[in-house]
Design an enzyme around this catalytic site. Structure first.
Site, PDB file in Angstrom:
ATOM      1  N   ASP A  90       1.377  -1.529  -8.627  1.00 24.90           N
ATOM      2  CA  ASP A  90       1.058  -0.500  -7.628  1.00 24.90           C
ATOM      3  C   ASP A  90      -0.344  -0.799  -7.104  1.00 24.90           C
ATOM      4  O   ASP A  90      -1.082  -1.614  -7.668  1.00 24.90           O
ATOM      5  CB  ASP A  90       1.182   0.900  -8.227  1.00 24.90           C
ATOM      6  CG  ASP A  90       1.393   1.964  -7.149  1.00 24.90           C
ATOM      7  OD1 ASP A  90       1.303   1.639  -5.948  1.00 24.90           O
ATOM      8  OD2 ASP A  90       1.642   3.132  -7.512  1.00 24.90           O
ATOM      9  N   ALA A 193       5.516   9.777  -3.046  1.00 21.82           N
ATOM     10  CA  ALA A 193       5.015  11.164  -3.111  1.00 21.82           C
ATOM     11  C   ALA A 193       6.072  12.178  -3.529  1.00 21.82           C
ATOM     12  O   ALA A 193       6.101  13.304  -3.037  1.00 21.82           O
ATOM     13  CB  ALA A 193       4.395  11.558  -1.769  1.00 21.82           C
TER      14      ALA A 193
HETATM   15  N1  GUN Z   1       3.135   6.433  -7.400  1.00 13.17           N
HETATM   16  C1  GUN Z   1       3.730   7.655  -7.328  1.00 13.17           C
HETATM   17  N2  GUN Z   1       3.928   8.009  -6.042  1.00 13.17           N
HETATM   18  C2  GUN Z   1       3.449   6.983  -5.279  1.00 13.17           C
HETATM   19  C3  GUN Z   1       3.402   6.750  -3.860  1.00 13.17           C
HETATM   20  O1  GUN Z   1       3.809   7.575  -3.054  1.00 13.17           O
HETATM   21  N3  GUN Z   1       2.877   5.554  -3.459  1.00 13.17           N
HETATM   22  C4  GUN Z   1       2.407   4.634  -4.347  1.00 13.17           C
HETATM   23  N4  GUN Z   1       1.928   3.485  -3.876  1.00 13.17           N
HETATM   24  N5  GUN Z   1       2.444   4.839  -5.677  1.00 13.17           N
HETATM   25  C5  GUN Z   1       2.955   5.993  -6.127  1.00 13.17           C
END
Ligand code: GUN
Ligand code: ZN
Length: 490
Positions: A90, A193
């Site tokens: 991420d 989200a």
């Molecule tokens: N981890 C939990 N929700 C999100 C999101 O909306 N975007 C990203 N990049 N990581 C997340």
């Protein structure tokens, strides 16, 4: 379209697939255990023993901390974590959503993920929370779109690039965002989200967010539900077409002494017995588990076993065409999940498009089953039956039925269908002897429709004495209605 993702089996919106990454092929649906590069409750190299095929970690945490960053740049991400299978990273967007800012640009964090050899790279999208004013959702979506377009240009080659779908709780924005990303052709599509929706048990809205996003994406694109790690909602999300989940829950819950099961969570303090047979729960009693020095680690391991057990059950259910039965079972674990199930079936017209025409025996599991895609499909195909002459509609064989030129079986929740199709899917369904109100409603309204579609036929409807429904009066106006105990033919 890319050949990154291959679909092998389908049921409802769910599928078993193979996702190709630089470090190997992953079978989906699956969960990616979240690895915190700072604190490892369970070492990454042990993750395979629980069933994990792919991990996820946070490149922003690595980037921010010099010791970690240097090791990652030197030995690569896989060297840093000691795991040679696929790893998704991420971008720091989640930190952005919590702290309001991050000390990195989209380009920097993309370049870093690329350099350290991530298998699935995530741009710095903006996770717009639920319920914000539409203006804010639109503005943030525009920034996310720009960043994703930039990312798509920057990241070429073997590594997969994720295109997160945002749009808050506005289904039309989610769908629009998704169809825009579809054009850019990403490797994986995370739905972003959604954590705040899951934390507050807003499963009905979660269902709408997933369905709207999926409607904008290609049906053969792999979809990741960002931040979903509790096994009790996996089946529901898989039935909507989610392929990847990520679980920080196994570790976070363990930290709080919470014991995960597919039917909900227990607090370890309140457990007198361990309702699981994983290696941890087989070795320890509830008391021993509470008192163990490494209680948190053991609990984390149980949580992982419980998580992957559910994934295997989901995959087996897809193979058997029984995914919706599992969803209906799981959604009884919490009333808010039941709201999610009901919302799922408001999308039955859409789900029906993906649902195989024939599969394992349909099991009626409760009033929600009356709204399953298979039932809806039957209702839409009533025109296909052409009925003439004296026609008998009955549940079970009755005396004197040979006098009728056509015999139809009445089986809630479907309705009436020609007796010749008795063994054909979905009419081979297992249903309770006494139908509930919802099953009767659907079946009787389909029967009315069938009667209206065949004005040349003369219908006799033999009704069971237990049937009690206002639509029976409408049937009586169009057909001869006889209760079984009054049937004297023959
Ligand atoms: N981890 C939990 N929700 C999100 C999101 O909306 N975007 C990203 N990049 N990581 C997340
Ligand atoms: Zn266990």
């Amino acid at each position: 379209m890319s050949s990154i993702f291959e679909i092998l089996d389908k049921d409802a919106g769910g599928r078993i697939g193979k996702l190709k990454t630089p470090h190997g092929i992953v079978e989906t649906p699956t969960v990616m255990p979240v690895i915190n590069p700072n604190i490892q409750l369970i070492p990454p190299e042990e993750m395979r023993s629980f069933g994990a095929e792919i991990l996820i970690t946070n490149s922003y945490i690595i980037y921010r901390k010099e010791e970690l960053r240097n090791v990652a740049l030197e030995k690569g991400l896989h060297g840093l974590l000691g795991f040679d299978g696929p790893i998704m990273t991420d971008s720091g967007s989640f930190q952005l959503s919590i702290y309001g800012s991050v000390e990195v640009t989209n380009e920097e964090i993309l370049g870093f993920q690329q350099k350290i050899g991530s298998d699935i790279i995530v741009p710095l999208d903006i996770p717009t929370p639920p319920d914000v004013p539409r203006r804010r959702a639109e503005e943030e979506l525009a920034i996310t779109a720009e960043r994703l377009e930039a990312a798509r240009k920057l990241i070429q080659g073997e590594q997969l690039l994720a295109g997160p779908v945002q749009g808050s709780t506005y289904p039309d924005l989610r769908e629009k965002a998704a169809s825009h990303l579809k054009e850019l052709d990403f490797g994986v599509y995370p739905l972003g989200a959604v954590v705040p929706l899951m934390e507050t048990y807003r499963y009905a809205e979660l269902v709408d967010v997933i369905a709207a996003s999926k409607k904008g994406l290609s049906p053969v694109a792999p979809v990741h539900l960002f931040g979903a790690g509790h096994p009790m909602m996996f089946a529901l999300a898989v039935a909507l077409g989610c392929d990847l989940f990520d679980s920080a829950a196994y570790a976070l819950y363990a930290k709080d002494g919470r014991y995960i099961t597919a039917n909900g969570t227990y607090h370890l303090d309140k457990l007198n017995y361990l309702p699981c047979s994983c290696p941890i729960c087989s070795k320890y009693t509830a008391e021993e588990l509470k008192k163990a020095k490494n209680s948190q680690e053991l609990l984390g391991k149980h949580n992982l076993y419980a998580t992957f057990e559910e994934i295997r059950l989901i995959k087996q259910s897809i193979k058997e065409g029984k995914l919706l039965e599992l969803v209906e079972k799981r959604c009884r674990a919490h009333p808010k999940l039941l709201d999610g199930l009901k919302r799922l079936y408001t999308h039955s017209t859409w789900l029906e498009k993906f649902d195989p025409a024939s599969k394992g025996t349909f099991f009626y599991c409760g009033p929600e089953s009356a709204s399953r895609p298979e039932v809806l499909r039957f209702g839409k195909r009533l025109e296909r039956f052409s009925i003439e002459g004296p026609a008998l509609i009955r549940t079970r064989p009755v005396k004197g039925e040979k006098e009728y030129s056509q015999i139809l079986i009445f089986k809630p929740p479907f309705g009436a269908y020609p007796v010749e199709m008795e063994e054909v899917y979905p009419f081979s369904a297992e249903v309770p002897k006494i139908p509930d109100y919802e099953a009767l409603s659907t079946a009787l309204s389909n029967t009315l429709k069938l009667i209206d579609l065949n004005p040349e036929a003369k219908f006799t409807f033999i009704c069971e004495p237990e049937f009690d429904h206002p639509l029976l009066e409408k049937i009586r106006k169009r057909a001869e209605l006889v209760y079984r105990d009054e049937w004297k033919k023959g």
